[in-house]
Design a protein around this motif. Sequence first.
Motif, PDB file in Angstrom:
ATOM      1  N   ARG A  21     -42.082 -14.527 -13.554  1.00  0.00           N
ATOM      2  CA  ARG A  21     -42.678 -13.806 -12.423  1.00  0.00           C
ATOM      3  C   ARG A  21     -44.194 -13.719 -12.573  1.00  0.00           C
ATOM      4  O   ARG A  21     -44.933 -13.904 -11.607  1.00  0.00           O
ATOM      5  N   MET A  22     -44.663 -13.424 -13.789  1.00  0.00           N
ATOM      6  CA  MET A  22     -46.115 -13.333 -14.026  1.00  0.00           C
ATOM      7  C   MET A  22     -46.800 -14.677 -13.793  1.00  0.00           C
ATOM      8  O   MET A  22     -47.893 -14.731 -13.216  1.00  0.00           O
ATOM      9  N   ILE A  23     -46.163 -15.748 -14.228  1.00  0.00           N
ATOM     10  CA  ILE A  23     -46.734 -17.078 -14.027  1.00  0.00           C
ATOM     11  C   ILE A  23     -46.794 -17.395 -12.536  1.00  0.00           C
ATOM     12  O   ILE A  23     -47.807 -17.883 -12.031  1.00  0.00           O
ATOM     13  N   PHE A  24     -45.714 -17.103 -11.829  1.00  0.00           N
ATOM     14  CA  PHE A  24     -45.687 -17.319 -10.387  1.00  0.00           C
ATOM     15  C   PHE A  24     -46.807 -16.528  -9.715  1.00  0.00           C
ATOM     16  O   PHE A  24     -47.569 -17.062  -8.900  1.00  0.00           O
ATOM     17  N   PHE A  25     -46.936 -15.252 -10.068  1.00  0.00           N
ATOM     18  CA  PHE A  25     -47.980 -14.409  -9.485  1.00  0.00           C
ATOM     19  C   PHE A  25     -49.365 -14.985  -9.767  1.00  0.00           C
ATOM     20  O   PHE A  25     -50.197 -15.108  -8.865  1.00  0.00           O
ATOM     21  N   LYS A  26     -49.592 -15.362 -11.011  1.00  0.00           N
ATOM     22  CA  LYS A  26     -50.899 -15.895 -11.413  1.00  0.00           C
ATOM     23  C   LYS A  26     -51.248 -17.161 -10.633  1.00  0.00           C
ATOM     24  O   LYS A  26     -52.343 -17.289 -10.091  1.00  0.00           O
ATOM     25  N   LYS A  27     -50.305 -18.103 -10.569  1.00  0.00           N
ATOM     26  CA  LYS A  27     -50.553 -19.364  -9.863  1.00  0.00           C
ATOM     27  C   LYS A  27     -50.728 -19.129  -8.361  1.00  0.00           C
ATOM     28  O   LYS A  27     -51.601 -19.739  -7.735  1.00  0.00           O
ATOM     29  N   MET A  28     -49.924 -18.256  -7.780  1.00  0.00           N
ATOM     30  CA  MET A  28     -50.046 -17.988  -6.344  1.00  0.00           C
ATOM     31  C   MET A  28     -51.360 -17.289  -6.033  1.00  0.00           C
ATOM     32  O   MET A  28     -52.025 -17.620  -5.057  1.00  0.00           O
ATOM     33  N   LYS A  29     -51.757 -16.336  -6.863  1.00  0.00           N
ATOM     34  CA  LYS A  29     -53.015 -15.632  -6.621  1.00  0.00           C
ATOM     35  C   LYS A  29     -54.197 -16.603  -6.686  1.00  0.00           C
ATOM     36  O   LYS A  29     -55.103 -16.534  -5.851  1.00  0.00           O
ATOM     37  N   GLU A  30     -54.168 -17.529  -7.654  1.00  0.00           N
ATOM     38  CA  GLU A  30     -55.237 -18.539  -7.748  1.00  0.00           C
ATOM     39  C   GLU A  30     -55.287 -19.381  -6.484  1.00  0.00           C
ATOM     40  O   GLU A  30     -56.356 -19.582  -5.896  1.00  0.00           O
ATOM     41  N   TYR A  31     -54.127 -19.874  -6.073  1.00  0.00           N
ATOM     42  CA  TYR A  31     -54.058 -20.714  -4.874  1.00  0.00           C
ATOM     43  C   TYR A  31     -54.499 -19.934  -3.631  1.00  0.00           C
ATOM     44  O   TYR A  31     -55.306 -20.411  -2.824  1.00  0.00           O
ATOM     45  N   ALA A  50     -46.417  -9.533  -2.963  1.00  0.00           N
ATOM     46  CA  ALA A  50     -45.372  -9.387  -1.943  1.00  0.00           C
ATOM     47  C   ALA A  50     -44.452 -10.608  -1.930  1.00  0.00           C
ATOM     48  O   ALA A  50     -43.236 -10.475  -1.741  1.00  0.00           O
ATOM     49  N   MET A  51     -45.026 -11.797  -2.147  1.00  0.00           N
ATOM     50  CA  MET A  51     -44.203 -13.015  -2.214  1.00  0.00           C
ATOM     51  C   MET A  51     -43.245 -12.941  -3.394  1.00  0.00           C
ATOM     52  O   MET A  51     -42.065 -13.273  -3.269  1.00  0.00           O
ATOM     53  N   MET A  52     -43.757 -12.531  -4.546  1.00  0.00           N
ATOM     54  CA  MET A  52     -42.931 -12.431  -5.743  1.00  0.00           C
ATOM     55  C   MET A  52     -41.805 -11.421  -5.521  1.00  0.00           C
ATOM     56  O   MET A  52     -40.646 -11.687  -5.846  1.00  0.00           O
ATOM     57  N   ASN A  53     -42.153 -10.283  -4.936  1.00  0.00           N
ATOM     58  CA  ASN A  53     -41.134  -9.262  -4.683  1.00  0.00           C
ATOM     59  C   ASN A  53     -40.092  -9.739  -3.684  1.00  0.00           C
ATOM     60  O   ASN A  53     -38.901  -9.472  -3.838  1.00  0.00           O
ATOM     61  N   GLU A  54     -40.530 -10.443  -2.661  1.00  0.00           N
ATOM     62  CA  GLU A  54     -39.593 -10.989  -1.671  1.00  0.00           C
ATOM     63  C   GLU A  54     -38.667 -12.013  -2.320  1.00  0.00           C
ATOM     64  O   GLU A  54     -37.460 -11.993  -2.123  1.00  0.00           O
ATOM     65  N   LEU A  55     -39.230 -12.902  -3.112  1.00  0.00           N
ATOM     66  CA  LEU A  55     -38.450 -13.962  -3.744  1.00  0.00           C
ATOM     67  C   LEU A  55     -37.388 -13.396  -4.678  1.00  0.00           C
ATOM     68  O   LEU A  55     -36.254 -13.873  -4.703  1.00  0.00           O
ATOM     69  N   PHE A  56     -37.725 -12.366  -5.439  1.00  0.00           N
ATOM     70  CA  PHE A  56     -36.799 -11.798  -6.417  1.00  0.00           C
ATOM     71  C   PHE A  56     -36.016 -10.596  -5.873  1.00  0.00           C
ATOM     72  O   PHE A  56     -35.268  -9.967  -6.620  1.00  0.00           O
ATOM     73  N   GLY A  57     -36.193 -10.291  -4.605  1.00  0.00           N
ATOM     74  CA  GLY A  57     -35.442  -9.188  -4.014  1.00  0.00           C
ATOM     75  C   GLY A  57     -35.810  -7.838  -4.606  1.00  0.00           C
ATOM     76  O   GLY A  57     -34.945  -6.973  -4.753  1.00  0.00           O
ATOM     77  N   THR A  58     -37.097  -7.678  -4.934  1.00  0.00           N
ATOM     78  CA  THR A  58     -37.561  -6.434  -5.546  1.00  0.00           C
ATOM     79  C   THR A  58     -38.741  -5.870  -4.754  1.00  0.00           C
ATOM     80  O   THR A  58     -39.854  -5.791  -5.272  1.00  0.00           O
ATOM     81  N   PRO A  59     -38.514  -5.487  -3.501  1.00  0.00           N
ATOM     82  CA  PRO A  59     -39.631  -4.985  -2.694  1.00  0.00           C
ATOM     83  C   PRO A  59     -40.229  -3.716  -3.294  1.00  0.00           C
ATOM     84  O   PRO A  59     -39.533  -2.950  -3.958  1.00  0.00           O
ATOM     85  N   ASN A  60     -41.510  -3.536  -3.063  1.00  0.00           N
ATOM     86  CA  ASN A  60     -42.208  -2.351  -3.541  1.00  0.00           C
ATOM     87  C   ASN A  60     -42.555  -1.499  -2.318  1.00  0.00           C
ATOM     88  O   ASN A  60     -43.552  -1.753  -1.648  1.00  0.00           O
ATOM     89  N   THR A  95     -36.205 -21.426 -10.432  1.00  0.00           N
ATOM     90  CA  THR A  95     -34.762 -21.583 -10.240  1.00  0.00           C
ATOM     91  C   THR A  95     -34.004 -20.915 -11.375  1.00  0.00           C
ATOM     92  O   THR A  95     -33.072 -20.130 -11.149  1.00  0.00           O
ATOM     93  N   ASP A  96     -34.409 -21.210 -12.602  1.00  0.00           N
ATOM     94  CA  ASP A  96     -33.718 -20.635 -13.760  1.00  0.00           C
ATOM     95  C   ASP A  96     -33.892 -19.117 -13.811  1.00  0.00           C
ATOM     96  O   ASP A  96     -32.945 -18.381 -14.087  1.00  0.00           O
ATOM     97  N   ALA A  97     -35.104 -18.633 -13.539  1.00  0.00           N
ATOM     98  CA  ALA A  97     -35.355 -17.197 -13.584  1.00  0.00           C
ATOM     99  C   ALA A  97     -34.562 -16.464 -12.496  1.00  0.00           C
ATOM    100  O   ALA A  97     -34.014 -15.380 -12.747  1.00  0.00           O
TER     101      ALA A  97
END
Length: 156
Positions: A21-31, A50-60, A95-97
Amino acid sequence: MTEKVEREFIPSLREGVDVVRMIFFKKMKEYLSEKYQSEKASYPGMIAGAMMNELFGTPNPTGNFGEFALANRETIENELHDVGSRLPDLCIPLTDALRIHFLCNHQEGIAGDNEEILKKARDYGILIEERDVPLPKGFMELVHRIGVSYGLLNSQ
């Protein structure tokens, strides 16, 4: 696996999911920082979160985060649809996560539509359906490799 071993192992698996999740957040924030240069400085991080939370079903839903996610729903969904083509190297760890996240939720009896999380990831073009469900050891080895490569984990 005995119940005691499962209870001890699930937190480790969840930590692995958090590294992805942290890697996804980091890469998305850079992009997104490059893409949305004209927006406020906090915007790319808020969208990435918000994308990370949506993807993992963990809304804040706390504070401004829930309102932000609702107000930017279309952008969040559009950006999620682009993840597979923009950041294809993240599809395997995501996918694995996501699958490990699903299994941990199931083992802990966490309510919710966990299957819907996987369906959404598939619909966004992120989930690699033909990929085998990871075994815990293989998942943790993948997490360690990518965590080290992104500077989030030590190499030992």
